[in-house]
Design a protein around this motif. Structure first.
Motif, PDB file in Angstrom:
ATOM      1  N   THR A  90       0.845  -1.198   0.000  1.00  0.00           N
ATOM      2  CA  THR A  90       0.000   0.000   0.000  1.00  0.00           C
ATOM      3  C   THR A  90       0.875   1.241   0.000  1.00  0.00           C
ATOM      4  O   THR A  90       1.807   1.362   0.801  1.00  0.00           O
ATOM      5  CB  THR A  90      -0.923   0.009   1.223  1.00  0.00           C
ATOM      6  N   THR A  91       0.572   2.153  -0.921  1.00  0.00           N
ATOM      7  CA  THR A  91       1.333   3.400  -1.018  1.00  0.00           C
ATOM      8  C   THR A  91       0.434   4.592  -0.701  1.00  0.00           C
ATOM      9  O   THR A  91      -0.780   4.536  -0.876  1.00  0.00           O
ATOM     10  CB  THR A  91       1.928   3.575  -2.427  1.00  0.00           C
ATOM     11  N   GLU A  92       1.066   5.671  -0.232  1.00  0.00           N
ATOM     12  CA  GLU A  92       0.348   6.910   0.068  1.00  0.00           C
ATOM     13  C   GLU A  92       0.756   7.986  -0.935  1.00  0.00           C
ATOM     14  O   GLU A  92       1.927   8.098  -1.296  1.00  0.00           O
ATOM     15  CB  GLU A  92       0.663   7.406   1.480  1.00  0.00           C
ATOM     16  N   SER A  93      -0.222   8.746  -1.364  1.00  0.00           N
ATOM     17  CA  SER A  93       0.067   9.925  -2.184  1.00  0.00           C
ATOM     18  C   SER A  93      -0.912  11.022  -1.768  1.00  0.00           C
ATOM     19  O   SER A  93      -1.950  10.751  -1.153  1.00  0.00           O
ATOM     20  CB  SER A  93      -0.063   9.611  -3.681  1.00  0.00           C
ATOM     21  N   TYR A  94      -0.559  12.267  -2.123  1.00  0.00           N
ATOM     22  CA  TYR A  94      -1.356  13.401  -1.667  1.00  0.00           C
ATOM     23  C   TYR A  94      -1.692  14.320  -2.840  1.00  0.00           C
ATOM     24  O   TYR A  94      -0.944  14.408  -3.823  1.00  0.00           O
ATOM     25  CB  TYR A  94      -0.605  14.186  -0.588  1.00  0.00           C
ATOM     26  N   LYS A 101      -5.574  12.567   0.894  1.00  0.00           N
ATOM     27  CA  LYS A 101      -4.594  11.468   0.928  1.00  0.00           C
ATOM     28  C   LYS A 101      -5.183  10.268   0.192  1.00  0.00           C
ATOM     29  O   LYS A 101      -6.350   9.918   0.390  1.00  0.00           O
ATOM     30  CB  LYS A 101      -4.250  11.086   2.369  1.00  0.00           C
ATOM     31  N   LEU A 103      -4.709   6.199  -0.597  1.00  0.00           N
ATOM     32  CA  LEU A 103      -4.074   4.907  -0.325  1.00  0.00           C
ATOM     33  C   LEU A 103      -4.334   3.994  -1.518  1.00  0.00           C
ATOM     34  O   LEU A 103      -5.486   3.768  -1.899  1.00  0.00           O
ATOM     35  CB  LEU A 103      -4.650   4.286   0.949  1.00  0.00           C
ATOM     36  N   THR A 104      -3.265   3.492  -2.110  1.00  0.00           N
ATOM     37  CA  THR A 104      -3.377   2.668  -3.317  1.00  0.00           C
ATOM     38  C   THR A 104      -2.709   1.322  -3.085  1.00  0.00           C
ATOM     39  O   THR A 104      -1.560   1.258  -2.621  1.00  0.00           O
ATOM     40  CB  THR A 104      -2.713   3.368  -4.523  1.00  0.00           C
ATOM     41  N   GLU A 119      -8.334   1.550  -4.135  1.00  0.00           N
ATOM     42  CA  GLU A 119      -8.006   2.901  -3.700  1.00  0.00           C
ATOM     43  C   GLU A 119      -8.938   3.357  -2.581  1.00  0.00           C
ATOM     44  O   GLU A 119     -10.116   2.982  -2.556  1.00  0.00           O
ATOM     45  CB  GLU A 119      -8.097   3.900  -4.869  1.00  0.00           C
ATOM     46  N   THR A 129     -13.066   8.996   5.252  1.00  0.00           N
ATOM     47  CA  THR A 129     -12.938   8.387   3.932  1.00  0.00           C
ATOM     48  C   THR A 129     -13.986   8.985   3.004  1.00  0.00           C
ATOM     49  O   THR A 129     -15.182   8.896   3.268  1.00  0.00           O
ATOM     50  CB  THR A 129     -13.124   6.858   4.000  1.00  0.00           C
TER      51      THR A 129
END
Length: 396
Positions: A90-94, A101, A103-104, A119, A129
């Motif tokens: 799981t990766t975080e991006s903004y 935020k 979560l992918t 996602e 969420t």
């Protein structure tokens, strides 16, 4: 599926590499593309044997299977092979403004021999969420994320509100089209049951001619007119044409130069703003409006209003008396129930027309907003549209 590679004796080549893709007997290749992220070749096969197709509920499911191929070698890969190209953690991006935020997570789906993407979009300040999604991972083009979709939906909402503002025909465009008229230009051609009329711009005057209505295509190209009237200004002609309130019902357009669009569109807008027209009148005026559609204009130049609350709605002349979204929520059936397509009501096509019925009995049901009866039908591009039933005593 087989991947046939080149040999010394036979060279093989396709758009993807030095090999050929050959489907198994009874199957066909339904799609093939290079994955945007990894550069791997993704190939899908579908079963051509209709006996294996699953049909039910109006849906046809055709068996298919997917293969992942290394285009450099032509080798069909298994998950262990292709997983080396991706990150399954799981990766975080903004978002650029830091407010969202994302979560992918990439997940393997062994039953379909593919990967999926999960996602979760989170409001950074509240921790709430906002939305979740699942989708396919292998794509020909760059994948749109939930962050992309979130801000695009905001822009669409802004655009939608902008389109609902009352717009006016641009004065500059009106002048531009008028200045494009040259001596000999045809401004408009229209007709009724007996005659055809043609307005021509000639030596800074507008000449209106009349002829017996042609009966064949050949006659339309060669009819001879007699001068009926002359006008110094184009708006003088417009006043002459529109002096009869129902001119658009007794006359039909054949050709309209854009220099007249301003007059027709503006007249239409204020007509429907001030009056409740019959369906017959709407159909007649829309024949004229169809010839005045201009892609260079903002859509809010063309007016339309909710048939119940009279709020501005997007211009859909196919449904001239449809209710806006808020008013659809007010619809009740003849027994006082709220409109409920999930459990209580169903739209069916019976005897050549759409009918709303009770699900438990298939008995037709009437629906109302207040005391006004409405009719439901399937919209051209999907969904259901609700239009006010014709009131014979409430027309223009």
């Amino acid at each position: 599926m087989k991947v046939l590679k080149s040999t010394i004796l036979k060279k093989r080549k396709s758009e993807f590499g030095n090999f050929e893709l050959v489907p198994d007997i009874g199957w066909k290749i339904s799609q093939a593309f290079i994955d945007f992220e990894s550069g791997l070749l993704v190939v899908s096969e579908s079963d051509e044997n209709e006996d294996n197709w699953i049909v039910g509920g109006g849906i046809r499911q055709i068996p298919n299977r997917q293969f992942i191929i290394d285009p450099k070698t032509g080798q069909i890969l298994n998950h262990t092979d292709w997983s080396k190209y991706f990150n399954y953690k799981t990766t975080e991006s903004y978002s650029e403004d830091g407010k969202l935020k994302l979560l992918t997570t990439r997940v393997h789906e062994p039953e379909r021999n593919t990967d999926g993407i999960q996602e979760e979009l989170i409001n950074v300040e509240s921790g709430q969420t906002l939305s979740t999604s699942t989708g396919v991972s292998f794509r020909k083009e760059k994948r749109e994320t939930l962050i992309d979709g979130y801000y695009e939906s905001i822009e669409r909402a802004k655009s939608y509100k902008k389109q609902l503002e009352l717009g006016e025909y641009p004065e500059g465009l009106k002048d531009k089209y008028f200045q494009s008229l040259e001596s000999g230009s045809q401004v408009i051609e229209y007709y009724n049951e007996q005659y055809v009329y043609k307005l021509t711009f000639d030596n800074n005057r507008f000449i209106l001619g009349k002829a017996t209505r042609p009966k064949s295509i050949e006659e339309w190209d060669n009819y001879q007119i007699e001068i009926l009237n002359e006008f110094a200004l184009i708006n003088e002609f417009w006043n002459y044409l529109s002096k009869n309130d129902n001119w658009f019902e007794v006359l039909k357009p054949r050709k309209i130069h854009p220099s007249l669009h301003y007059y027709i569109i503006t007249w239409h807008n204020y007509l429907i703003h001030a009056n409740e027209l019959s369906y017959y009148s709407h159909k007649a005026i829309n024949e004229w409006m169809n010839q005045c559609w201009d892609n260079s204009l903002n859509r809010n130049v063309y007016w339309q209003f909710c048939s119940n609350c009279k709020a501005r709605v997007l211009y859909y002349p196919r449904y001239p008396k449809h209710a806006c979204r808020k008013c659809v929520d007010l619809i009740k059936d003849e027994k006082g129930n709220d409109l409920d397509y999930k459990d209580k009501h169903e739209l069916k096509y019976i005897d050549g027309e759409f009918q709303l019925v009770f699900k438990e009995s298939d008995k037709s049901v009437k629906i109302f907003i207040g005391t006004d009866e409405y009719l439901a039908s399937e919209a051209r591009f999907g969904g259901v549209v609700h239009q006010k039933k014709e009131n014979k005593h409430n027309t223009m």
